[in-house]
Design a protein around this motif. Structure first.
Motif, PDB file in Angstrom:
ATOM      1  N   ILE A   1      -9.850  12.939  -0.220  1.00  0.00           N
ATOM      2  CA  ILE A   1      -9.020  11.979  -0.927  1.00  0.00           C
ATOM      3  C   ILE A   1      -8.952  10.673  -0.150  1.00  0.00           C
ATOM      4  O   ILE A   1      -8.916  10.672   1.079  1.00  0.00           O
ATOM      5  N   ASP A   2      -8.965   9.554  -0.866  1.00  0.00           N
ATOM      6  CA  ASP A   2      -8.902   8.239  -0.227  1.00  0.00           C
ATOM      7  C   ASP A   2      -7.799   7.428  -0.905  1.00  0.00           C
ATOM      8  O   ASP A   2      -7.359   7.741  -2.023  1.00  0.00           O
ATOM      9  N   THR A   3      -7.352   6.387  -0.243  1.00  0.00           N
ATOM     10  CA  THR A   3      -6.281   5.558  -0.782  1.00  0.00           C
ATOM     11  C   THR A   3      -6.772   4.742  -1.974  1.00  0.00           C
ATOM     12  O   THR A   3      -7.849   4.148  -1.924  1.00  0.00           O
ATOM     13  N   PHE A   4      -5.980   4.713  -3.036  1.00  0.00           N
ATOM     14  CA  PHE A   4      -6.302   3.902  -4.206  1.00  0.00           C
ATOM     15  C   PHE A   4      -4.995   3.442  -4.834  1.00  0.00           C
ATOM     16  O   PHE A   4      -4.247   4.239  -5.403  1.00  0.00           O
ATOM     17  N   GLN A   5      -4.699   2.164  -4.698  1.00  0.00           N
ATOM     18  CA  GLN A   5      -3.462   1.591  -5.228  1.00  0.00           C
ATOM     19  C   GLN A   5      -3.724   1.051  -6.629  1.00  0.00           C
ATOM     20  O   GLN A   5      -4.164  -0.080  -6.799  1.00  0.00           O
ATOM     21  N   GLN A   6      -3.450   1.874  -7.627  1.00  0.00           N
ATOM     22  CA  GLN A   6      -3.752   1.521  -9.018  1.00  0.00           C
ATOM     23  C   GLN A   6      -2.656   0.650  -9.606  1.00  0.00           C
ATOM     24  O   GLN A   6      -1.476   0.992  -9.540  1.00  0.00           O
ATOM     25  N   GLY A   7      -3.056  -0.472 -10.186  1.00  0.00           N
ATOM     26  CA  GLY A   7      -2.103  -1.381 -10.798  1.00  0.00           C
ATOM     27  C   GLY A   7      -1.467  -0.786 -12.046  1.00  0.00           C
ATOM     28  O   GLY A   7      -2.073   0.029 -12.750  1.00  0.00           O
ATOM     29  N   ALA A   8      -0.249  -1.196 -12.317  1.00  0.00           N
ATOM     30  CA  ALA A   8       0.474  -0.697 -13.496  1.00  0.00           C
ATOM     31  C   ALA A   8      -0.159  -1.225 -14.776  1.00  0.00           C
ATOM     32  O   ALA A   8      -0.664  -2.358 -14.822  1.00  0.00           O
TER      33      ALA A   8
END
Length: 288
Positions: free
Chosen positions: A205-212
């Motif tokens: 798993i890797d970081t992924f900051q998904q926008g709203a």
């Protein structure tokens, strides 16, 4: 929402109500970054005057290939349509990596599309495997199994595909219960029905900051990106939401003029054009 309380008894009141509703819709679209798109129809598929529902679309050179959930694959080229028939079952899934196009049938057979023929490829699926979706990347097949919460890699060799090996090592808190699709650009992105995107690299798993996104997803069905594309595309019904590779929201495309939901799409060039299938028709729209 407050406009519903405005009077609509007379013709003038109705006209004012319609105009205010339209203006409110335009303002909402701008706030939510919704772009209404009317695509150009490239062709439609009929057999004996009966529309054929298209479920996959791919493009290679100047040709477009669209399959139905039967054993018929249609090639659209220069304004003409020809048919390529499978003897290995009905088309269910397709994947493409650069010029290579591969299909999997309802019999779990893997077939490769050459110039105008379908060639059988051998593969050894995992035990109790239930295919949710698959992608082709760097000559290998990556197959998503929602039930087992796993992605299996099948290494390509001499045009065929080997035994399944579990690719995921650590999926962290990723929940595959509603997993629907995956996309690969070196990283692997897994999409859920509610639009959540999980990012993995090297099996972890890797970081992924998904926008709203507004409105929120309830029926997301496909995710697309490749090494050559700058963006990530997510399909739900008649809209396609676009994100940067860092997860930030760019915009959403709304295809309200289509006869039905979008059942598949692909992006060509460097995020230049989008090809979509809806009902028995193939459409094209510019992205830039």
């Amino acid at each position: 929402a407050e406009s519903q309380y405005l009077p609509q008894a007379t013709a003038n009141q109705q006209a004012n109500f319609d105009e205010l509703s339209k203006q409110a819709g335009n303002i909402k679209g701008k706030l939510l970054n919704i772009e209404k798109v009317v695509p150009k129809m490239l062709g439609e598929v009929m057999i004996n005057d009966s529309p054929q529902i298209l479920i996959t679309v791919n493009a290679r050179d100047a040709n477009v290939y669209a399959a139905t959930r039967t054993n018929s694959l249609f090639k659209l080229s220069g304004g003409t349509t020809s048919t390529i028939t499978s003897s290995l079952g009905d088309f269910y899934w397709s994947a493409q990596d650069e010029a290579e196009i591969v299909y999997i049938t309802n019999q779990n057979k893997v077939i490769n599309l050459s110039e105008n023929n379908l060639d059988t490829k051998s593969i050894s699926w995992a035990d109790n495997f239930n295919l949710t979706s698959f992608r082709l990347y760097n000559g290998n097949i990556y197959a998503l199994d929602q039930d087992q919460g796993q992605i299996y890699k099948h290494s390509g060799s001499d045009g065929n595909f080997g035994a399944a090996s579990a690719w995921l090592k650590d999926k962290g808190d990723a929940d595959f219960t509603l997993a629907r699709d995956l996309a690969i650009d070196g990283n692997i992105y897994v999409l859920t029905q509610h639009g959540t995107i999980y990012k993995f690299f090297g099996g972890n798993i890797d970081t992924f900051q998904q926008g709203a996104t507004d409105p929120e997803f309830t029926n997301a069905s496909k995710i697309l990106t490749t090494l050559d594309l700058d963006n990530i595309y997510v399909l739900e019904n008649k809209r396609i939401v676009i994100y940067n590779k860092d997860g930030s929201f760019i915009k959403q495309l709304q295809f309200d003029s289509l006869p039905g939901n979008i059942l598949d799409f692909t992006v060509t060039g460097k995020d230049e054009k989008i090809l979509i299938v809806s009902a028995n028709k193939v459409y094209e729209a510019d992205l830039k």
